[in-house]
Write a protein that holds these residues in place. Structure first.
Motif, PDB file in Angstrom:
ATOM      1  N   UNK A 508       1.090  -1.649  -0.209  1.00 42.67           N
ATOM      2  CA  UNK A 508       0.256   0.411  -0.098  1.00 42.67           C
ATOM      3  C   UNK A 508       0.896   1.125   0.095  1.00 42.67           C
ATOM      4  N   UNK A 509       0.235   2.035  -1.008  1.00 45.94           N
ATOM      5  CA  UNK A 509       1.265   3.113  -0.451  1.00 45.94           C
ATOM      6  C   UNK A 509       2.339   3.101  -1.814  1.00 45.94           C
ATOM      7  N   UNK A 510       3.009   2.977  -2.202  1.00 45.33           N
ATOM      8  CA  UNK A 510       3.753   2.030  -3.789  1.00 45.33           C
ATOM      9  C   UNK A 510       3.454   3.184  -4.742  1.00 45.33           C
ATOM     10  N   UNK A 511       2.513   3.173  -5.002  1.00 41.76           N
ATOM     11  CA  UNK A 511       1.819   4.233  -6.256  1.00 41.76           C
ATOM     12  C   UNK A 511       2.403   5.909  -5.515  1.00 41.76           C
ATOM     13  N   UNK A 512       1.867   6.098  -4.950  1.00 41.82           N
ATOM     14  CA  UNK A 512       2.307   7.705  -4.401  1.00 41.82           C
ATOM     15  C   UNK A 512       4.410   8.024  -4.903  1.00 41.82           C
ATOM     16  N   UNK A 513       4.615   6.709  -4.128  1.00 44.03           N
ATOM     17  CA  UNK A 513       6.661   6.248  -4.196  1.00 44.03           C
ATOM     18  C   UNK A 513       7.281   6.912  -5.185  1.00 44.03           C
ATOM     19  N   UNK A 514       6.233   5.618  -6.501  1.00 42.88           N
ATOM     20  CA  UNK A 514       7.051   5.381  -7.809  1.00 42.88           C
ATOM     21  C   UNK A 514       6.320   6.606  -8.810  1.00 42.88           C
ATOM     22  N   UNK A 515       5.065   7.366  -8.301  1.00 41.95           N
ATOM     23  CA  UNK A 515       5.147   8.794  -8.743  1.00 41.95           C
ATOM     24  C   UNK A 515       5.646   9.483  -8.744  1.00 41.95           C
ATOM     25  N   UNK A 516       6.617   9.760  -7.572  1.00 41.26           N
ATOM     26  CA  UNK A 516       7.062  10.735  -7.231  1.00 41.26           C
ATOM     27  C   UNK A 516       9.633  10.193  -7.521  1.00 41.26           C
ATOM     28  N   UNK A 517       9.020   9.375  -7.963  1.00 43.60           N
ATOM     29  CA  UNK A 517      10.084   8.870  -8.654  1.00 43.60           C
ATOM     30  C   UNK A 517      10.665   8.942 -10.192  1.00 43.60           C
ATOM     31  N   UNK A 518       9.074   9.093 -11.117  1.00 41.90           N
ATOM     32  CA  UNK A 518       9.009   9.394 -12.017  1.00 41.90           C
ATOM     33  C   UNK A 518       9.918  10.155 -13.359  1.00 41.90           C
ATOM     34  N   UNK A 519      10.872  10.065 -13.711  1.00 43.20           N
ATOM     35  CA  UNK A 519      11.703  10.762 -14.854  1.00 43.20           C
ATOM     36  C   UNK A 519      10.832  10.916 -16.395  1.00 43.20           C
ATOM     37  N   UNK A 520       9.795  11.651 -16.439  1.00 44.89           N
ATOM     38  CA  UNK A 520       9.242  11.426 -17.511  1.00 44.89           C
ATOM     39  C   UNK A 520      10.209  11.612 -19.031  1.00 44.89           C
ATOM     40  N   UNK A 521      10.850  12.404 -19.051  1.00 49.08           N
ATOM     41  CA  UNK A 521      11.858  12.462 -20.137  1.00 49.08           C
ATOM     42  C   UNK A 521      12.891  11.657 -20.200  1.00 49.08           C
ATOM     43  N   UNK A 522      13.863  10.658 -19.572  1.00 50.26           N
ATOM     44  CA  UNK A 522      14.273   9.870 -19.224  1.00 50.26           C
ATOM     45  C   UNK A 522      12.523   8.258 -19.861  1.00 50.26           C
ATOM     46  N   UNK A 523      12.340   8.297 -19.506  1.00 57.41           N
ATOM     47  CA  UNK A 523      11.037   7.293 -19.760  1.00 57.41           C
ATOM     48  C   UNK A 523      10.800   7.711 -20.929  1.00 57.41           C
ATOM     49  N   UNK A 524      10.614   8.697 -21.969  1.00 57.32           N
ATOM     50  CA  UNK A 524      10.106   8.956 -23.575  1.00 57.32           C
ATOM     51  C   UNK A 524      11.045   8.449 -23.859  1.00 57.32           C
ATOM     52  N   UNK A 525      12.593   9.003 -23.367  1.00 64.01           N
ATOM     53  CA  UNK A 525      13.423   9.069 -24.370  1.00 64.01           C
ATOM     54  C   UNK A 525      13.021   6.601 -23.709  1.00 64.01           C
ATOM     55  N   UNK A 526      13.556   5.833 -23.205  1.00 63.41           N
ATOM     56  CA  UNK A 526      13.615   4.433 -23.037  1.00 63.41           C
ATOM     57  C   UNK A 526      12.028   3.991 -23.761  1.00 63.41           C
ATOM     58  N   UNK A 527      10.573   4.883 -24.366  1.00 64.26           N
ATOM     59  CA  UNK A 527      10.260   4.178 -25.190  1.00 64.26           C
ATOM     60  C   UNK A 527      10.258   4.610 -26.737  1.00 64.26           C
TER      61      UNK A 527
END
Length: 762
Positions: A508-527
């Motif tokens: 429980x509560x892991x979703x908020x921690x995952x969001x806090x550590x999400x780097x959207x620019x890096x994610x776009x480049x990986x995709x």
């Protein structure tokens, strides 16, 4: 975003998930793969270079780092990867909490070692392979560019020269006053042994036994090598003489046929020559091609002009008869070059295709550079070639002979690497059964690398489930270590070690921690790297559908909404830019191959696969800056609404840089107002975007194409193609002085509406 940039400034690493999901199932729900984008040789001002070899763990061979647990009393360190207890050697006897070696300092998570005390170094080798089946004007441009490049070569570097057309000519630069060349028939497949025998390598000594690689180590004399590879300072006169006398390929070409060009035979001869003379030493084959290969084992098209060169449609329908055979040949050549530790660079300058799509496998696996231009006289080619050899703040710092290794904590496996490297097939417990890119290994060969070379490592979490949610104990920490052995630009062998600590979250509560550590620019480049890889490796793959489904699943998982209520949908600021980046990725040259040749697409993808996050984001979503009388330079939305008659726009799309003048600005400029004293401010306004564009051109490799255009002019298409079509021919009229885009593409607003509607239904 700032904290992710700080992490990159410390270690050269960006990750989509800076907090890892705790189980395999949770990873699947996260959609974007657990991965890391690592700039292997990123320059750091304060990074220490230690003059002694590193301490290694007895079990897993990882290196002593700041995350090791150290017992200063009994002089023992515990490896964070396998928990092995290791004794410090005697020369570490004086260490204590107040007297730490540099590798245990908390701030030195990235550190380098000079691994060899031997100061004798082999100089870098540059073998030029030059196409002569080009018109006299193009050959003149190429000769000028090459003579400038030769002047910039380091004096100690070894240089060789091969020309090719109908035949391959290997020039013997060390032959003295009488120029000598060895000629090979372009249509004939020649083995490595035949090449060496014909070039008289074994005239005065017995031929080595079968299975033995010829070379310096096997008794080839320095004299026989100096015939073909000479120090730049010794062969400047001979090289310039060869260049001055270089003529267009003399064999006649009928009007209805293409020139007979044996690119594959020339590259095969070049690879065998380097394999004989300098195996295992840093060497580059620099290939200059001005047209398609029509002869030899890897021809890409027939000689008849009535047969067009393959297009994307031909490749999709399997109706490109030469493609598979050519790719197979270059895969074999890439294996040979990787075994020898040599790099293939490609400079392709022609209005037609030359075979970059087929050559991609050899260039990428050896870590080569690629430059694609319309002509050898174009600034894209000339400035890029100069940049390779020039010593400046923006030089490439070319390094050679790299080996890249990964160590991971328990429960993490490596699926593979997307980037300029080749698998060394080092199988073990770290390897995942799922393979992405260069996989099934925990070590990769990087024949050529520079300070911009960036790899994308894709991981797999193998933990099936956790018996209880992970609490705030130390057990949720895990570690990654990246080791890069390479030959530095000064010739010394070095080892760079980067060690990272991250943590798992679960329950429980892991979703908020995952969001806090999400780097959207890096994610776009990986995709972007992942969708490019899938488009090349999977048949019947629909990239738009895959990207859309991934984005919908991500928004459904991490968005905040009420079921079946699109108006209630919202995204955290940590995720809010990601849909916009995906929208532009769908429209980018990596996914939309229409209006691009296979050569252009291969070029775009090769550069995407070797650049860092900041540069890759510009390729996906170009930056747009507005200049006007009322305001200084300011970023504006990448939207057709940004166009105004009294504005100048500067678009940086990475491969092209566009300076776009609004209609009124263009009229004033054509009237010459900038030359009048009372309109000095207008002159400054005209000059500002040009100066900023020049700065971009100075910093970037390959040098982008510069386009200067006016509103409603033919070249305005370079800007319009990248803008969000919020105003089209079918919508309400554009604002006064603005523009409309004639397209049926959906706008970002429509895209977002559909995304919200579909995400809340999941």
């Amino acid at each position: 975003m700032a904290e992710f940039l700080d992490l990159e400034a410390q270690d050269g690493v960006r990750m989509p998930w800076n907090v890892f999901p705790g189980t395999k199932q949770e990873t699947t729900h996260c959609v974007v793969p657990v991965s890391a984008i690592y700039t292997v040789l990123k320059p750091f001002a304060n990074m220490p270079v230690l003059p002694y070899p590193p301490l290694r763990c007895r079990t897993c061979r990882s290196i002593l780092n700041p995350f090791c647990i150290v017992d200063y009393l009994v002089k023992i360190w515990i490896c964070p990867f396998c928990f092995q207890r290791n004794h410090f050697p005697p020369h570490y006897a004086s260490i204590s909490e107040d007297n730490l070696p540099a590798e245990l300092f908390a701030q030195y998570t990235t550190i380098e070692y000079e691994t060899s005390t031997d100061k004798s170094t082999v100089p870098p080798v540059f073998l030029f392979v030059v196409d002569t089946c080009i018109i006299e004007e193009e050959l003149g441009y190429l000769k000028t560019a090459l003579s400038q490049a030769i002047d910039l070569l380091p004096d100690k570097s070894l240089v060789g020269f091969i020309t090719f057309g109908t035949y391959v000519h290997v020039h013997e630069l060390g032959s003295g006053l009488i120029p000598k060349t060895y000629v090979f028939r372009g249509s004939k497949e020649i083995s490595k042994d035949q090449i060496l025998e014909q070039m008289n390598f074994f005239a005065k000594r017995p031929k080595p036994s079968a299975g033995v690689i010829a070379g310096v180590r096997d008794g080839l004399s320095a004299e026989s090598i100096r015939r073909f590879l000479l120090p730049a300072s010794d062969c400047e006169f001979a090289l310039n003489s060869v260049l001055e006398e270089l003529q267009k390929d003399p064999w006649p070409v009928p009007a209805d046929q293409r020139a007979t060009r044996c690119t594959s035979t020339a590259l095969s001869v070049a690879a065998s020559l380097l394999g004989a003379c300098v195996p295992g030493s840093g060497a580059r084959i620099m290939t200059f091609i001005g047209g398609p290969s029509t002869e030899g084992a890897a021809a890409i098209v027939s000689k008849s002009l009535s047969e067009p060169i393959r297009s994307h449609k031909d490749l999709d329908k399997d109706s490109a008869p030469y493609y598979i055979k050519a790719v197979k040949f270059y895969e074999g050549l890439s294996k040979q070059l990787v075994n020898q530790g040599h790099v293939l660079d490609l400079f392709a300058c022609a209005l037609d295709q030359v075979g970059v799509a087929e050559l991609k496998v050899a260039v990428e696996r050896t870590g080569g550079l690629v430059v694609l231009a319309e002509s050898f006289g174009h600034s894209v080619f000339k400035d890029s070639l100069k940049r390779i050899f020039q010593s400046s703040d923006y030089d490439l710092s070319l390094s050679f002979n790299g080996i890249f290794e990964v160590s991971c904590s328990k429960d993490i496996r490596v699926q593979g690497v997307l980037g300029p490297c080749a698998s060394l097939e080092k199988k073990g417990p770290l390897c995942s059964e799922t393979v992405v890119g260069q996989g099934n290994t925990s070590a990769w060969k990087m024949c050529g690398l520079d300070k911009a070379t960036t790899l994308c490592l894709v991981f797999e979490i193998v933990k099936k489930e956790t018996p209880e949610p992970i609490g705030p104990s130390t057990s949720n920490q895990f570690y990654l270590q990246f080791l890069t052995y390479y030959q530095h630009t000064n010739g010394q062998m070095r080892l760079r070690a980067t060690t990272l600590a991250r943590r798992w979250v679960d329950g429980p509560g892991s979703i908020q921690e995952l969001i806090a550590g999400f780097d959207q620019e890096a994610a776009a480049v990986v995709m972007a790297r992942l969708v490019s890889f899938k488009m090349e490796s999977e048949t019947e793959f629909d990239p738009i559908r895959w990207l859309d489904r991934s984005l919908i699943r991500l928004c459904a998982r991490f968005g905040d909404y009420q079921k079946d209520s699109p108006s209630s949908f919202s995204l955290s600021p940590r995720l809010s830019i990601f849909p916009q980046l995906m929208f532009h990725l769908r429209r980018s040259q990596f996914v939309q191959v229409f209006n691009n040749s296979p050569d252009e697409t291969a070029n775009f993808r090769m550069i995407l696969n070797r650049e860092n996050v900041a540069n890759s984001v510009v390729m996906i979503q170009p930056s747009l800056i507005s200049y006007s009388f009322h305001l200084g330079p300011e970023p504006v939305l990448l939207d057709v609404a940004a166009i105004a008659a009294d504005r100048i726009l500067l678009l940086d799309a990475y491969f092209t840089v566009v300076v776009f003048h609004g209609m009124t600005i263009a009229q004033w400029r054509n009237a010459g107002y900038q030359n009048q004293k009372e309109h000095e401010v207008f002159a400054q306004l005209l000059g500002a975007p040009r100066d900023d564009a020049e700065l971009i051109l100075t910093e970037r490799f390959p040098v982008p194409r510069m386009v200067i255009c006016d509103q409603h002019g033919s070249q305005a298409r370079f800007l319009l193609a990248k803008l969000n079509p919020s105003t089209t021919y079918s919508s309400s009229s554009a604002s006064l002085g603005g523009d409309v885009i004639f397209t049926d593409d959906v706008s970002f607003e429509v895209f977002l509406d559909h995304l919200q509607r579909l995400a809340v239904q999941q």
